[in-house]
Motif scaffolding. Structure first.
Motif, PDB file in Angstrom:
ATOM      1  N   UNK A  46      69.176  90.590  30.665  1.00  0.00           N
ATOM      2  CA  UNK A  46      67.743  90.789  30.943  1.00  0.00           C
ATOM      3  C   UNK A  46      67.067  89.435  31.146  1.00  0.00           C
ATOM      4  N   UNK A  47      67.338  88.486  30.262  1.00  0.00           N
ATOM      5  CA  UNK A  47      66.735  87.151  30.396  1.00  0.00           C
ATOM      6  C   UNK A  47      67.200  86.463  31.676  1.00  0.00           C
ATOM      7  N   UNK A  48      68.485  86.619  32.006  1.00  0.00           N
ATOM      8  CA  UNK A  48      69.025  86.008  33.217  1.00  0.00           C
ATOM      9  C   UNK A  48      68.337  86.562  34.464  1.00  0.00           C
ATOM     10  N   UNK A  49      68.187  87.880  34.533  1.00  0.00           N
ATOM     11  CA  UNK A  49      67.555  88.511  35.695  1.00  0.00           C
ATOM     12  C   UNK A  49      66.085  88.103  35.789  1.00  0.00           C
ATOM     13  N   UNK A  50      65.370  88.125  34.663  1.00  0.00           N
ATOM     14  CA  UNK A  50      63.958  87.734  34.675  1.00  0.00           C
ATOM     15  C   UNK A  50      63.795  86.291  35.138  1.00  0.00           C
ATOM     16  N   UNK A  57      69.562 102.912  24.421  1.00  0.00           N
ATOM     17  CA  UNK A  57      70.856 103.458  24.026  1.00  0.00           C
ATOM     18  C   UNK A  57      71.521 102.573  22.972  1.00  0.00           C
ATOM     19  N   UNK A  58      71.472 101.271  23.177  1.00  0.00           N
ATOM     20  CA  UNK A  58      72.078 100.331  22.231  1.00  0.00           C
ATOM     21  C   UNK A  58      71.329 100.343  20.908  1.00  0.00           C
ATOM     22  N   UNK A  67      79.040  96.259  14.627  1.00  0.00           N
ATOM     23  CA  UNK A  67      79.297  94.959  15.251  1.00  0.00           C
ATOM     24  C   UNK A  67      79.455  95.090  16.770  1.00  0.00           C
ATOM     25  N   UNK A  68      80.079  96.167  17.222  1.00  0.00           N
ATOM     26  CA  UNK A  68      80.232  96.393  18.663  1.00  0.00           C
ATOM     27  C   UNK A  68      78.874  96.631  19.317  1.00  0.00           C
ATOM     28  N   UNK A  69      78.029  97.404  18.664  1.00  0.00           N
ATOM     29  CA  UNK A  69      76.689  97.681  19.201  1.00  0.00           C
ATOM     30  C   UNK A  69      75.845  96.404  19.235  1.00  0.00           C
ATOM     31  N   UNK A 101      74.248  94.582  22.436  1.00  0.00           N
ATOM     32  CA  UNK A 101      72.839  94.210  22.468  1.00  0.00           C
ATOM     33  C   UNK A 101      72.677  92.763  22.929  1.00  0.00           C
ATOM     34  N   UNK A 102      73.533  91.880  22.443  1.00  0.00           N
ATOM     35  CA  UNK A 102      73.476  90.473  22.857  1.00  0.00           C
ATOM     36  C   UNK A 102      73.716  90.306  24.344  1.00  0.00           C
TER      37      UNK A 102
END
Length: 160
Positions: free
Chosen positions: A62-66, A28-29, A49-51, A55-56
């Motif tokens: 995602x990195x935190x959960x992994x 979606x992003x 810029x908002x998108x 994304x960031x």
């Protein structure tokens, strides 16, 4: 690397969130960035810029959960024989010895803790004071306001 304890339900919730982030939010992003790019000048394009900011945040989560899943030790409470003692994963009903106020908590991993849902981290002062005790025991909890005495009214060994 230290392994972090987590219940089966807690691990599943993280895996579900990761799947949603990768299969729903990320595409979606990406689509939103592509649409914003099509509008032209990127310097003054607030949508772009908002998108990118979304994304960031998404990629960071995602990195935190992994990372959390890589260091998790899933504990299935239903596979542990019931001993009557307070251990990780049990639900404990406590009575404040001064006020007679009753509270119920489930002892879970750090990432699952939510006082609103009645779940406290195994590393919290209350949980640390309770681990190893049985119904009828009194636990002394060191809190910012001083020492609080709780009597353990009930220990429930529930399956996930």
């Amino acid at each position: 690397m230290n392994q972090v304890p987590m219940t089966v339900a807690g691990e599943q919730a993280l895996r579900d969130e990761l799947k949603k982030l990768k299969s729903v939010e990320r595409p979606r992003i990406t689509q939103a960035i592509a649409e914003a790019r099509a509008h032209g000048d990127l310097k003054e394009n607030a949508e772009y810029h908002a998108a990118r900011e979304q994304q960031g945040f998404c990629e960071g989560r995602i990195q935190e959960i992994e990372s959390k899943l890589a260091g998790v030790r899933v504990i299935d409470i239903s596979a542990i024989p019931y001993t009557g003692k307070v251990i990780f994963g049990v639900t404990v009903t406590l009575i404040n010895c001064e006020t007679d106020e009753e509270v119920t908590y489930r002892i879970v991993g750090e990432d699952e803790a939510s006082v609103k849902e009645g779940k406290i981290s195994v590393t919290s002062p209350i949980a640390r004071a309770l681990i190893g005790k049985e119904e009828g025991d009194v636990a002394m909890v060191t809190a910012p306001g001083g020492i609080i005495e709780y009597e353990i009214d009930k220990v429930q060994h529930l399956a996930e």
